[in-house]
Design a protein around this motif. Structure first.
Motif, short mmCIF file in Angstrom:
data_model
loop_
_atom_site.label_atom_id
_atom_site.label_comp_id
_atom_site.label_asym_id
_atom_site.label_seq_id
_atom_site.Cartn_x
_atom_site.Cartn_y
_atom_site.Cartn_z
N THR A 231 0.84 -1.20 0.00
CA THR A 231 0.00 0.00 0.00
C THR A 231 0.88 1.24 0.00
OG1 THR A 231 -1.61 -1.20 1.35
CG2 THR A 231 -1.88 1.18 1.23
N ALA A 232 0.51 2.22 -0.81
CA ALA A 232 1.15 3.54 -0.75
C ALA A 232 0.14 4.51 -0.16
CB ALA A 232 1.55 3.99 -2.15
N LEU A 296 -0.06 -2.53 -6.03
CA LEU A 296 0.06 -1.51 -4.99
C LEU A 296 -1.26 -0.76 -4.83
CD1 LEU A 296 2.32 -0.11 -3.17
CD2 LEU A 296 2.37 1.66 -4.94
N GLY A 297 -1.93 -0.99 -3.69
CA GLY A 297 -3.13 -0.22 -3.41
C GLY A 297 -2.73 1.18 -2.96
N VAL A 298 -3.56 2.15 -3.29
CA VAL A 298 -3.27 3.52 -2.84
C VAL A 298 -4.33 3.91 -1.83
CG1 VAL A 298 -2.76 5.87 -3.56
CG2 VAL A 298 -2.40 3.99 -5.16
N ALA A 299 -3.89 4.23 -0.61
CA ALA A 299 -4.83 4.66 0.43
C ALA A 299 -4.75 6.19 0.55
CB ALA A 299 -4.47 4.01 1.76
N VAL A 300 -5.89 6.83 0.50
CA VAL A 300 -5.93 8.30 0.53
C VAL A 300 -6.41 8.75 1.91
CG1 VAL A 300 -6.95 10.36 -0.54
CG2 VAL A 300 -6.40 8.36 -1.95
N TYR A 301 -5.64 9.62 2.53
CA TYR A 301 -6.00 10.08 3.87
C TYR A 301 -7.25 10.97 3.80
CZ TYR A 301 -5.58 12.15 8.49
OH TYR A 301 -5.84 12.55 9.76
N ALA A 302 -8.23 10.58 4.60
CA ALA A 302 -9.49 11.34 4.55
C ALA A 302 -9.77 12.00 5.90
CB ALA A 302 -10.63 10.39 4.16
N GLY A 303 -8.78 11.98 6.79
CA GLY A 303 -8.96 12.62 8.10
C GLY A 303 -8.68 14.11 8.00
N ASP A 304 -8.75 14.81 9.12
CA ASP A 304 -8.55 16.27 9.07
C ASP A 304 -7.34 16.70 9.90
OD1 ASP A 304 -9.48 15.76 11.52
OD2 ASP A 304 -11.35 16.90 11.33
N SER A 305 -6.43 15.77 10.18
CA SER A 305 -5.27 16.18 10.98
C SER A 305 -3.97 15.72 10.34
CB SER A 305 -5.40 15.63 12.40
OG SER A 305 -5.50 14.22 12.36
N ALA A 306 -3.83 15.99 9.03
CA ALA A 306 -2.57 15.67 8.36
C ALA A 306 -1.47 16.52 8.98
CB ALA A 306 -2.69 15.98 6.87
N HIS A 307 -0.42 15.91 9.40
CA HIS A 307 0.69 16.67 9.99
C HIS A 307 2.00 16.07 9.51
CE1 HIS A 307 1.31 13.27 12.69
NE2 HIS A 307 0.02 13.29 12.93
N ASP A 308 3.09 16.74 9.84
CA ASP A 308 4.39 16.26 9.38
C ASP A 308 4.66 14.87 9.94
OD1 ASP A 308 4.41 18.76 8.46
OD2 ASP A 308 6.33 19.34 9.35
N LEU A 309 5.16 14.00 9.04
CA LEU A 309 5.51 12.64 9.46
C LEU A 309 7.03 12.57 9.56
CD1 LEU A 309 3.21 10.84 6.92
CD2 LEU A 309 2.74 11.20 9.32
N PHE A 310 7.49 11.44 9.99
CA PHE A 310 8.92 11.25 10.12
C PHE A 310 9.61 11.38 8.76
CE2 PHE A 310 12.52 10.07 12.39
CZ PHE A 310 13.22 9.09 11.72
N GLU A 311 10.66 12.18 8.68
CA GLU A 311 11.48 12.33 7.47
C GLU A 311 10.72 12.43 6.15
OE1 GLU A 311 14.79 9.75 7.16
OE2 GLU A 311 15.68 10.54 8.98
N GLY A 312 10.41 13.60 5.76
CA GLY A 312 9.73 13.78 4.48
C GLY A 312 9.53 15.25 4.23
N GLU A 313 8.68 15.57 3.27
CA GLU A 313 8.48 16.98 2.93
C GLU A 313 7.11 17.14 2.26
OE1 GLU A 313 11.40 17.99 -0.22
OE2 GLU A 313 11.50 15.82 -0.55
N TRP A 314 6.53 18.30 2.45
CA TRP A 314 5.30 18.63 1.72
C TRP A 314 5.69 19.11 0.34
CZ3 TRP A 314 1.04 16.77 3.52
CH2 TRP A 314 0.85 16.62 4.90
N TRP A 315 5.17 18.46 -0.66
CA TRP A 315 5.58 18.79 -2.03
C TRP A 315 4.38 19.40 -2.77
CZ3 TRP A 315 10.51 18.28 -3.90
CH2 TRP A 315 10.67 18.61 -5.24
N PRO A 316 4.55 20.58 -3.40
CA PRO A 316 3.40 21.22 -4.07
C PRO A 316 2.86 20.37 -5.22
CG PRO A 316 5.46 22.43 -4.48
CD PRO A 316 5.80 21.36 -3.50
N LEU A 317 1.55 20.19 -5.26
CA LEU A 317 0.94 19.35 -6.30
C LEU A 317 1.20 19.90 -7.70
CD1 LEU A 317 -2.51 18.44 -4.71
CD2 LEU A 317 -0.50 16.98 -4.99
N ASP A 318 1.28 21.23 -7.82
CA ASP A 318 1.47 21.78 -9.17
C ASP A 318 2.92 21.63 -9.66
OD1 ASP A 318 2.63 23.63 -7.55
OD2 ASP A 318 1.46 25.36 -8.25
N ARG A 319 3.79 21.11 -8.80
CA ARG A 319 5.17 20.86 -9.26
C ARG A 319 5.54 19.37 -9.07
NH1 ARG A 319 9.56 22.29 -7.36
NH2 ARG A 319 9.05 23.07 -5.30
#
Ligand code: SF4
Length: 340
Positions: A231-232, A296-319
């Motif tokens: 799963t991704a 590979l199943g893709v699970a989409v977060y549908a909650g309302d408390s997305a926050h920073d996870l361990f080691e990663g980055e927020w990447w702009p969808l338009d880029r």
């Protein structure tokens, strides 16, 4: 010179394909371009490679420029070509060659460089340095198996095919001969067709004389690939998606990716989710790796408390295209974005 070589070289002089990395006539080939193209062409078609080759030589016009580039930039530029260990070896090889002051010119020394197997070392020695080398890729294997009507199935027949290729490889113009064989296999004596009436070696061909050259080369039955599943996770916030950088060693190492459940380290992912809360199904991506097929199943977060996870980055969808996602994760992203 063997008659087959004479006929093939004559044919090559008037029919060689125009390829961006190829020089014709007496012009000297650039070892950097030959090496780059041959690494890219491993398990990849010329049409898929051409735009990547153009991008690479534009950004990094020589081996010293590539040696100084950041590995993550090279991996990102490689994204979509697949078999990413090639890109990591490309970086290592460029750095080693830059330190050595240039590419070595013998097959034996070339074979010591990262990512260069027998075929690639022989191809560079022949094409870039004019050395006599026996260059056998899948196209050449097919042509030789038909030309000499090799009935023994692959892979057991490899030794015999190589010996037959050796017997017709000339001392002079070994690079042109190798490219002529590759061109013949890519355009006339193809996997699906044998256009014998256009073939420069038709008069010598035992496969043609047998009446059914397409049955060759014979192949031993392949084992079915094992299947894995995983799963991704797609976590989106304010027009950004959370991306991680995969560990340096291991599958797709060092590349940006969606977080996942660890399928690449195990036969199947363990199903752990990175955020508690609501998830919804975002579809399934199927992808074939060398040693296994992945669902590979893709699970989409549908909650309302997305926050920073361990080691990663927020990447702009338009880029997202600039993130250099490997094909598997690029497909997953396309799937989610197409549905949203
Ligand atoms: S004659 Fe036909 S089978 Fe033989 S090498 Fe040429 S295209 Fe292939």
């Amino acid at each position: 010179m063997d008659r087959a070589a004479i006929l093939l070289l004559d044919w090559y002089d008037s029919h060689a394909r125009d390829l961006p990395w190829r020089v014709k006539g007496s012009a000297k080939a650039d070892p950097y371009r030959v090496w780059l193209s041959e690494v890219m062409l491993q398990q990849t078609t010329t049409s898929a490679v051409a735009p990547y080759f153009a991008k690479f030589v534009d950004k990094w016009p020589n081996v010293n420029a590539l040696a100084q580039a950041r590995e993550e930039d090279i991996l990102a530029a490689w994204a979509g070509l697949g078999y990413y260990s090639r890109a990591r070896n490309l970086v290592k090889c460029a750095r080693q060659v830059a330190e050595m002051g240039g590419f070595p010119d013998t097959e034996e020394e070339l074979r010591q460089l990262p990512g260069l197997g027998d075929y690639t070392a022989a191809a560079i020695a022949a094409i870039a340095f004019g050395k006599r080398a026996v260059v056998v890729d899948a196209n050449v294997e097919r042509v030789v198996a038909r030309l000499f009507a090799v009935e023994e199935p692959l892979p057991a027949s490899r030794k015999l095919i190589r010996a037959q290729a050796d017997a017709i490889t000339p001392q002079e113009r070994a690079g042109d001969f190798a490219q002529a064989m590759m061109d013949l296999g890519a355009t006339i004596c193809t996997a699906r067709d044998a256009r014998c009436l256009l073939c420069p070696v038709q008069e010598l061909c035992q496969g043609r004389a047998s009446g059914d050259p397409l049955r060759l080369p014979r192949k031993a039955a392949k084992k079915a690939k094992p299947r894995r599943s995983g799963t991704a996770f797609w976590i989106e916030k304010d027009q950004h998606v959370w991306l991680v950088t995969r560990p340096g060693k291991g599958m797709l190492g060092g590349m940006r990716a969606l977080p996942d459940d660890g399928w690449s380290a195990r036969a199947d992912g363990d199903g752990e989710v990175p955020l508690p809360g609501a998830w919804k199904a975002g579809g399934v991506v199927r992808h074939s790796f060398t040693h296994f097929d992945l669902e590979l199943g893709v699970a989409v977060y549908a909650g309302d408390s997305a926050h920073d996870l361990f080691e990663g980055e927020w990447w702009p969808l338009d880029r997202l295209e600039d993130a250099g996602l490997p094909t598997l994760f690029a497909k997953a992203a396309q799937l989610v974005l197409a549905r949203s």
